[in-house]
Design an enzyme around this catalytic site. Sequence first.
Site, PDB file in Angstrom:
ATOM      1  N   LYS A  29       0.392   4.613   6.692  1.00 59.33           N
ATOM      2  CA  LYS A  29      -0.312   5.393   5.670  1.00 59.33           C
ATOM      3  C   LYS A  29       0.150   6.843   5.708  1.00 59.33           C
ATOM      4  CE  LYS A  29      -3.042   1.872   4.829  1.00 59.33           C
ATOM      5  NZ  LYS A  29      -2.830   1.046   3.685  1.00 59.33           N
TER       6      LYS A  29
ATOM      7  N   SER B 159       0.794  -1.232   0.000  1.00 58.94           N
ATOM      8  CA  SER B 159       0.000   0.000   0.000  1.00 58.94           C
ATOM      9  C   SER B 159       0.825   1.280   0.000  1.00 58.94           C
ATOM     10  CB  SER B 159      -0.966   0.026   1.184  1.00 58.94           C
ATOM     11  OG  SER B 159      -0.281   0.200   2.399  1.00 58.94           O
TER      12      SER B 159
END
Length: 174
Positions: A97, A54
């Site tokens: 993230k 990710s």
Amino acid sequence: MKRCNVCCVCVGGEMFRSALGKTLGFVGYTIQYGCIAHCAFEYIGEFVACSGPSMEPTITSHGVVFSERLSRHLCRIENGDIVIAKSPFDPHMNVCKRVIGLEGDKVCTSGPSDIFKTHQYVPKGHVWLEGDNLRNSTDSRSYGPVPYALIRGRVCLKVRRATSPDPAHIHFNL
């Protein structure tokens, strides 16, 4: 000082007190160093191994980063920072993230291939997190705004694996 008639009991008692003193001293030092280690990991930072695609290409799968905790405690998390946060789905798992929006910011909530773009305001006490690899990331577009309290730390150092083609490197200020 009065001497007793049974010297073995006195010597045995002295040995017991000496062993007890050393044991309690060892336990005391262990607790002391344990508290120092806990405070270091809780308030200073820790090395974290990131897995999954990710955050590629910024952080590769199985990449190691250092996450500092002071920014979280001082409310110094900003747009563009990469953070380690508790997963909103599984409190035993952390996610890595990028902060896309802070409270009050208007963020795009649709995916990269969506024709119609939707927007949302980040509520008070929350952040909007997304992976750099938008097509292969489960992030705030899936689970919504993340409470600020779930942020564990801000990534400030990236360590490349020694198995990469070039030698190990350390990168500051991602």
